[in-house]
Scaffold this active site. Structure first.
Site, PDB file in Angstrom:
ATOM      1  N   TYR A  85      -1.536  -0.740  11.085  1.00 24.62           N
ATOM      2  CA  TYR A  85      -1.534  -0.941   9.636  1.00 24.62           C
ATOM      3  C   TYR A  85      -0.273  -0.358   9.008  1.00 24.62           C
ATOM      4  O   TYR A  85       0.403  -1.022   8.224  1.00 24.62           O
ATOM      5  CB  TYR A  85      -2.779  -0.305   9.032  1.00 24.62           C
ATOM      6  N   SER A 101       0.853  -1.183   0.000  1.00 25.87           N
ATOM      7  CA  SER A 101       0.000   0.000   0.000  1.00 25.87           C
ATOM      8  C   SER A 101       0.889   1.233   0.000  1.00 25.87           C
ATOM      9  O   SER A 101       2.064   1.166   0.400  1.00 25.87           O
ATOM     10  CB  SER A 101      -0.887  -0.006   1.252  1.00 25.87           C
TER      11      SER A 101
END
Length: 252
Positions: free
Chosen positions: A167, A154
């Protein structure tokens, strides 16, 4: 894999799919980005194993993807389960050329609200799962003579945001893991790359995938990035792809 020159058919019109005869394993391959990657690899001629944690979900996706697909129930946070998944893939296809580490979860909470269990789960799945699957697959990828590992990360691997304590940590770690792994295995006939998408319209953290095009990336954009990586000849290696929406909403 390396560039494959298309072969003419007897009719002189059809060509050999570029990944014909290859076998791939896509974690988290029943929906979202992983499902799109599996579909693109199948379209390119590969046989594809997919995994998820839920039996019903795996069986449904396996049936929808067709006869060259293999569904395996696996929690990638379990190292032994990852070993069994690779063993099952080898038993079915007899080889493994491509590993796409896509499985991941996101729990978005401020540090004060994030539980120890939620922290551990994100690290175990998003980071540990990539290590477990890659370690189990490496001997087979190397034996293929032109193995490839693609890690789906990501833009959060480089850009932190509020509520992303766990995350961001897992995705920053995945970038570091990828770059170190690349150096470890480059002389074992295995290339390692990372794809880092921005906002994607996909099922993630409970949000349903949006079928029509929006300003966000589509899952097929991410899958196309993976197949593009695989199209380069063995002597060329694109190690990192950052993929972002071309026209996100303007900030006020």
């Amino acid at each position: 894999m390396g560039r494959v020159e298309p072969g003419a058919s007897r009719r002189g019109r059809e060509t050999t799919p570029p990944l014909a005869g290859k076998a791939a394993l896509v974690t988290g391959g029943t929906k979202g980005i992983g499902r799109a990657v599996a579909e693109h690899l199948l379209a390119a001629g590969a046989s594809v194993a997919i995994c998820a944690r839920t039996e019903a979900e795996v069986r449904a996706a396996e049936a929808e993807l067709g006869r060259r697909a293999l569904g395996i129930v696996c929690d990638v946070a379990d190292a032994r389960a990852c070993e069994r998944m690779v063993e099952n893939t080898m038993a079915r296809f007899g080889r493994l050329d491509i590993l796409v580490n896509n499985a991941g979860i996101g729990i978005f909470k401020p540090l004060a609200e994030l539980t120890v269990e939620e922290w551990r789960r994100q690290i175990d799945v998003n980071l540990g799962g990539v290590f477990y699957c890659s370690k189990a697959a490496l001997p087979h990828l190397s034996a293929s003579g032109d193995g490839f590992i693609v890690n789906i990360a990501s833009l959060a691997s480089r850009h932190s945001f509020r509520g992303g304590t766990g995350y961001n940590a897992s995705k920053y770690g995945l970038l570091g893991l990828t770059e170190a792994m690349l150096l470890d295995v480059r002389y074992d006939d295995v290339r390692v790359s990372i794809v880092m998408p921005g906002s994607v319209d996909t099922y993630f953290n409970g949000r349903e995938q949006v079928p029509e095009r929006t300003w966000r990336l589509h899952v097929d954009d991410c899958a196309a990035a993976v197949t593009q990586l695989l199209s380069y000849p063995k002597e060329a290696h694109v190690s990192r792809v950052e993929l972002r929406p071309s026209q996100p909403p303007r900030r006020a």
